[in-house]
Structures are given as C-alpha cells and as structure tokens.
Write an enzyme that holds these catalytic residues in place. Structure first.
Site, short mmCIF file in Angstrom:
data_model
loop_
_atom_site.label_atom_id
_atom_site.label_comp_id
_atom_site.label_asym_id
_atom_site.label_seq_id
_atom_site.Cartn_x
_atom_site.Cartn_y
_atom_site.Cartn_z
N LYS A 32 14.70 39.13 31.73
CA LYS A 32 15.13 39.51 33.08
C LYS A 32 16.55 40.09 33.08
O LYS A 32 16.78 41.18 33.58
CB LYS A 32 15.08 38.27 33.99
CG LYS A 32 15.87 38.36 35.27
CD LYS A 32 15.80 37.04 36.02
CE LYS A 32 16.80 36.90 37.13
NZ LYS A 32 18.16 36.59 36.66
N ASN A 33 17.49 39.36 32.51
CA ASN A 33 18.89 39.79 32.65
C ASN A 33 19.21 41.03 31.82
O ASN A 33 20.16 41.75 32.12
CB ASN A 33 19.84 38.64 32.33
CG ASN A 33 19.83 37.58 33.43
OD1 ASN A 33 19.32 37.84 34.53
ND2 ASN A 33 20.35 36.41 33.14
N ARG A 40 11.31 35.51 41.46
CA ARG A 40 12.37 36.47 41.13
C ARG A 40 12.52 36.61 39.61
O ARG A 40 12.92 37.67 39.14
CB ARG A 40 13.70 36.01 41.73
CG ARG A 40 13.81 36.21 43.22
CD ARG A 40 15.20 35.88 43.71
NE ARG A 40 16.16 36.38 42.75
CZ ARG A 40 17.31 35.81 42.45
NH1 ARG A 40 17.67 34.70 43.05
NH2 ARG A 40 18.12 36.33 41.56
N CYS A 93 21.25 34.49 43.31
CA CYS A 93 21.10 33.04 43.41
C CYS A 93 22.36 32.40 43.97
O CYS A 93 23.47 32.73 43.56
CB CYS A 93 20.84 32.43 42.03
SG CYS A 93 19.11 32.35 41.62
N ARG A 96 21.91 40.08 42.73
CA ARG A 96 23.22 39.98 42.10
C ARG A 96 23.45 41.19 41.18
O ARG A 96 24.51 41.79 41.17
CB ARG A 96 23.26 38.68 41.29
CG ARG A 96 24.51 38.48 40.48
CD ARG A 96 25.51 37.63 41.19
NE ARG A 96 26.73 37.47 40.43
CZ ARG A 96 27.93 37.48 40.98
NH1 ARG A 96 28.08 37.63 42.26
NH2 ARG A 96 29.00 37.32 40.24
N ASP A 150 21.84 28.65 32.40
CA ASP A 150 20.55 28.94 33.03
C ASP A 150 19.42 28.04 32.52
O ASP A 150 18.29 28.14 33.00
CB ASP A 150 20.16 30.42 32.83
CG ASP A 150 21.02 31.34 33.70
OD1 ASP A 150 21.81 30.83 34.51
OD2 ASP A 150 20.88 32.58 33.57
N ARG A 176 30.65 33.10 43.61
CA ARG A 176 30.31 33.98 42.49
C ARG A 176 31.13 35.27 42.63
O ARG A 176 30.66 36.26 43.18
CB ARG A 176 28.80 34.27 42.47
CG ARG A 176 27.98 33.02 42.22
CD ARG A 176 26.52 33.33 42.00
NE ARG A 176 26.27 33.96 40.72
CZ ARG A 176 25.06 34.27 40.27
NH1 ARG A 176 24.00 34.02 41.00
NH2 ARG A 176 24.91 34.84 39.10
N PRO A 177 32.37 35.24 42.12
CA PRO A 177 33.27 36.37 42.34
C PRO A 177 32.93 37.58 41.47
O PRO A 177 32.20 37.46 40.49
CB PRO A 177 34.64 35.81 41.91
CG PRO A 177 34.33 34.71 40.95
CD PRO A 177 32.97 34.17 41.29
N ILE A 178 33.48 38.77 41.86
CA ILE A 178 33.34 39.96 41.00
C ILE A 178 34.72 40.57 40.72
O ILE A 178 34.84 41.75 40.42
CB ILE A 178 32.37 41.03 41.58
CG1 ILE A 178 32.80 41.45 42.99
CG2 ILE A 178 30.94 40.56 41.56
CD1 ILE A 178 32.11 42.74 43.43
N ASP A 179 35.77 39.73 40.81
CA ASP A 179 37.13 40.24 40.64
C ASP A 179 37.35 40.86 39.26
O ASP A 179 38.08 41.84 39.11
CB ASP A 179 38.15 39.12 40.89
CG ASP A 179 37.91 37.91 40.00
OD1 ASP A 179 36.80 37.36 40.02
OD2 ASP A 179 38.83 37.55 39.24
C1 UD1 Z 1 24.91 36.14 34.62
C2 UD1 Z 1 23.44 35.81 34.84
C3 UD1 Z 1 23.29 34.38 35.35
C4 UD1 Z 1 24.01 33.41 34.41
C5 UD1 Z 1 25.44 33.84 34.14
C6 UD1 Z 1 26.13 33.00 33.07
C7 UD1 Z 1 22.56 37.99 35.48
C8 UD1 Z 1 22.00 38.85 36.56
N1 UD1 Z 1 22.92 36.76 35.83
O1 UD1 Z 1 25.54 36.03 35.89
O2 UD1 Z 1 21.91 34.09 35.38
O3 UD1 Z 1 24.03 32.12 35.01
O4 UD1 Z 1 25.45 35.21 33.68
O5 UD1 Z 1 25.41 33.04 31.89
O6 UD1 Z 1 22.67 38.41 34.35
N2 UD1 Z 1 33.62 35.05 37.04
C9 UD1 Z 1 34.85 35.32 37.60
N3 UD1 Z 1 35.09 36.60 38.01
C10 UD1 Z 1 34.18 37.60 37.87
C11 UD1 Z 1 32.93 37.32 37.31
C12 UD1 Z 1 32.67 36.03 36.90
O7 UD1 Z 1 35.68 34.44 37.73
O8 UD1 Z 1 34.48 38.74 38.28
C13 UD1 Z 1 33.32 33.68 36.60
C14 UD1 Z 1 32.17 33.05 37.40
O9 UD1 Z 1 32.63 32.44 38.57
C15 UD1 Z 1 31.62 32.06 36.41
C16 UD1 Z 1 31.86 32.73 35.05
O10 UD1 Z 1 32.82 33.75 35.27
O11 UD1 Z 1 32.35 30.86 36.44
C17 UD1 Z 1 30.64 33.35 34.41
O12 UD1 Z 1 30.03 34.27 35.33
P1 UD1 Z 1 29.26 35.57 34.78
O13 UD1 Z 1 29.05 35.43 33.32
O14 UD1 Z 1 29.98 36.76 35.29
O15 UD1 Z 1 27.89 35.45 35.54
P2 UD1 Z 1 26.98 36.65 36.08
O16 UD1 Z 1 27.14 37.83 35.20
O17 UD1 Z 1 27.17 36.82 37.55
#
Ligand code: UD1
Length: 432
Positions: free
Chosen positions: A23-24, A402, A118, A94, A309, A124-127
């Site tokens: 999936k991912n 999903r 989810c 996401r 996961d 769940r930030p994107i900073d």
């Molecule tokens: C992806 C997976 C999700 C999995 C996660 C961790 C997809 C679609 N989803 O989510 O299933 O649980 O990897 O293996 O592939 N963070 C920040 N700032 C950011 C981005 C992330 O602080 O801009 C933090 C998050 O809060 C979290 C950590 O980084 O604590 C890991 O998140 P991340 O690896 O980015 O998860 P996703 O890519 O959203």
C-alpha cells in the site's frame, strides 16, 4: 449502506495466503508516475480503497488511468492539467501529500488540499515536507479552507536537507521534488523503509538518479525529464505481518507467499519471542504456533526497527499470554492506542500511560461488538475476533478496506469463520 464483519473465533488457521502489493509504496509510486511525461505500467497494484482513491486523484488531474488486469495499471501523464485537482479526494488520503512534491518538481507550482488519512488520536504534521520544499526554493503558503500553495518561480534547486525527525513521508516527498530539480539534493537522516527503496527503484527505472535509498543519506541528482516504463511494486510488509500476527494469536500454521523475507525480520523476531516458529523460504514464510504464548516487550521505531503499523496487531497475542505483563512503547507517533478500549470490551487488561501500554496477559478474549478506529486498529480487531471465544462484530470496516485487499476472503480461505454482514438486513454475504 455500511456493513460489518462478523467473526466466530477460537479456531486455528491453516493454509496459504498470498500477499498483495505494498500500500504505502503504491501510494507514492502512483503520484510519482505524474512526474513522467509518458506512460508508466505499474504491476502488483493492491486492490484497496486508498489506492483506488489515489488513482482517481491522478485521473482527476488529467492522467489516463487504465487497468490491463486486476493488478496492472497504466498511467499516462502526458496531458496532466494543473487547474482542476480533485480537492475532496485529496482530503480523504494522507498520501495525497505526495502531489506537492510531484507537481512542484514537474511544473514548479502546486495547490493541494491538506491531506487526510488515519487518525491515530494525535497530530500528524507535515512541517518537514514544507521545510524541505522551501530549502529547494519553493514559497509555501496556506490558504483559507485548508489549501497549501507551493511555487518555485525560478525552479527548484538541489540543496542539503537534514530531517529533524525520521519521516517516511517527508523523505519520499523531498525525493520526488528533487527528481527534476536542478543539481544535487542530499537528504540526511532519511527514513529507510522498504517503500522508500521501492520509490527510488521506480524513479531510477524511469530515468531518475537517486542513490542511497535504504540508508540514512539519500542523494538525488536532478534530471531534466523521466521516461515511461514498467515497474512491479514490492509486496506489502504490513499485510504479511498482519497474517503472521493472526496465526500467532489463533495458533495453527500459515504459509505466507509473495513476501520479501528481509522486510519481515523485525516482525518475526518478536513473534519468535512470543512462541511462534518462523521458517523462511525464497519468497514465502511459514509461521506456526502450537505451544503457549510468552510475554514480550515491543518498542516501535523507524525501519529497521519494529514497525508502528504492526503495533496494534501484536497487542492481540500479548493479551492471550496466560501469565505475565508485556510492555509496548510507541516510538513513532505521540499516541496510537485508540484500539485499546475496544480490546477491553473483549476482556483485555491493558493500561495506557502516554506512549506506553502495559498488557497483562489474560489467557483468552471473549467476542464482543467492536469498532475499527483506524486501519491497523481494524486489523487488530479482526485478529482479536479470530482468536476470541464466541462472536465478534467489527464496525467501521471502511478503515480496513483502505489498506487490506480481500481480508475476509483471505482469512476465510485459511479456515476462519468470517463474513461480511450488511447492516440493516442482518444478512450474511460472502465476498468474492
Ligand atoms: C507513513 C505511513 C504510516 C506509518 C508512518 C510511520 C504512509 C501513507 N503512511 O506515514 O502508515 O505509520 O509512515 O512508519 O506511508 N513528523 C513530523 N513532521 C513531519 C512529518 C512527520 O514531525 O513533517 C513526525 C510524525 O509526527 C511522526 C514521525 O515524524 O511522529 C513519523 O511520521 P512519518 O514517517 O512522516 O509518517 P507518514 O509518512 O505520515
């Protein structure tokens, strides 16, 4: 009309399960096909709701999307339009955030809706994604209504980017943005998950120059354009792990096929501690559990650590330990224990304090009506239902659909008593 899943549990599982595409990986590679001014043929596409939504998003932007068979899709991105992205679909997913990196890279601008996905019960930030794009030269602004506008007037330029937190999404998004940027980008403290390597392999097979994926330093030499081609997506590590966890909970023996053994080592190490036997073959793994379950501590970490996961699914066999307490520490997300209340309805004894859950083994669970609060929580509910005495009904199965292809059919084929029930009619229906 929503439906539920009904399970009559306490029955060991025996037989073979075929694992679908990851999936991912698919959720990143489908938008990555929009970087290509040509036609990409993607094989081993999983038939799951998130992937269908991602395909609808790129179709809505003008890509030609055509299934050649149930697992092979062709994406033709020669006529992508920027003026009408399907915002409502983006909000459902996401992984729609990958369109930021892709559109910036190909067109130097993008406007996307803030991504959905989810809800684990925390932020769940994107900073880090935004910081990466800004470092490459984009101006990023937030518009009313939850839109993100990105613009690189002079094009993107390769730079060094250090990720403060190991982030799968930020690593892949920056990789996508840097693919067609001018010069070299270096991502330090990059995530190393199998789907990151898969995305890099896809991009390289279409003419990109990405090196070091799978290590914590990834170098991307920007290229002017990508060409079309054919690529096969890796098998889903988490789907395989879910069936491994299920047979560990129920007892029995499953041959899980179409896997990459290396991706599953972090999961099988824990299952072995819990009392399962794990035997690897070239592209399959047999998991057998006949003796008692043992207490085990688990800490989730970025790959190659134990995957977050898989955390809810492993909590279930830990509830079934006869005697003793296991400790789970969530090391990736702030909070991921919304499923615990549901397991308690089945008799589990779990105490949560912040990132830590202490599971006192109670020996058995009892069937109950429960809800899937998110995708992996839903998988845990199914595993709990398969192992529990009596009947369990699982609500909220859209979360499960999903990310799991034909989960009811796959469990049924290995002896589970599991059915969809249409809400309102109380009528059982098999899935094809
Ligand atoms: C992806 C997976 C999700 C999995 C996660 C961790 C997809 C679609 N989803 O989510 O299933 O649980 O990897 O293996 O592939 N963070 C920040 N700032 C950011 C981005 C992330 O602080 O801009 C933090 C998050 O809060 C979290 C950590 O980084 O604590 C890991 O998140 P991340 O690896 O980015 O998860 P996703 O890519 O959203």
């Amino acid at each position: 009309m929503s439906s539920k899943i009904s399970i009559k549990g306490n029955k060991p599982l025996f037989g073979e399960v075929n694992i679908s595409g990851a999936k991912n990986a698919a959720l990143a590679i489908i938008p990555a096909a929009v970087l290509v001014d040509g036609v990409c043929r993607l094989e081993n596409i999983p038939n799951i709701v998130d992937v269908m939504v991602q395909l609808e998003i790129v179709r809505g932007m003008g890509a030609g999307v055509r299934f050649l068979n149930p697992t092979t899709v062709e994406i033709d991105s020669r006529h992508i339009a920027l003026n009408n992205p399907p915002f409502e679909l983006m909000r459902k997913l996401r992984a729609s955030y990958y369109l930021m990196g892709v559109l910036l890279s190909r067109f130097n601008k993008a406007e996307v809706a803030m991504p959905g996905g989810c809800d684990f019960g925390g932020v769940r930030p994107i900073d880090l994604h935004i910081k990466g794009f800004e470092t490459l030269g984009a101006k990023v602004s937030l518009k009313e209504g939850g839109f993100v506008c990105l613009k690189a007037e002079n094009g993107l330029k390769g730079r060094n980017i250090f990720l403060d937190v190991v982030s799968v999404g930020a690593t892949m998004n920056i990789m996508l943005a840097a693919t067609l940027a001018e010069g070299q980008t270096i991502i330090e403290n990059a995530a190393k998950e199998p789907h990151i390597v898969d995305l890099a392999n896809f991009l390289n097979s279409m003419g990109a120059r990405v090196m070091g994926a799978g290590t914590d330093v990834i170098k991307i030499h920007g290229v002017p354009c990508l060409h079309g081609g054919t690529y096969s997506i890796i098998p889903d590590q988490i789907e395989a792990g879910t069936y491994m966890a299920a047979v560990t909970a129920t007892g029995g023996s499953l041959l899980i096929k179409n896997i990459i053994p290396r991706h599953l080592e972090c999961i099988s190490a824990k299952l072995v501690e819990m009392g399962a036997e794990v035997e690897y073959f070239d592209d399959s793994v047999r998991v057998t559990r006949s003796g008692p379950l043992h207490k085990t501590n688990i800490k989730t970490l970025p790959y190659p650590g134990f995957p977050t996961d898989m955390q809810p699914q492993l909590a279930v066999p830990l509830c079934l330990v006869e005697d003793g307490a296991s400790v789970i520490t969530e090391g990736v997300w702030d909070s991921r224990y919304r499923y615990v209340d549901e397991l308690r309805k089945m008799g589990a004894d779990i105490h949560v304090d912040g990132k830590v859950a202490v599971i006192n083994g109670v020996g058995h669970l009892t069937g109950a009506p429960v809800k899937a609060s998110d995708l992996r929580a839903g998988a845990a509910m199914i595993i709990a239902g398969l192992a529990a005495e009596g009947e369990t009904t699982v609500e909220g199965i859209i979360h499960i659909e999903r990310g799991y292809e034909d989960i009811v059919g796959k469990f049924k084929a290995v002896g589970a008593r599991i059915e969809y029930i249409e809400e309102g009619y109380g009528e059982m229906r098999d899935i094809v």
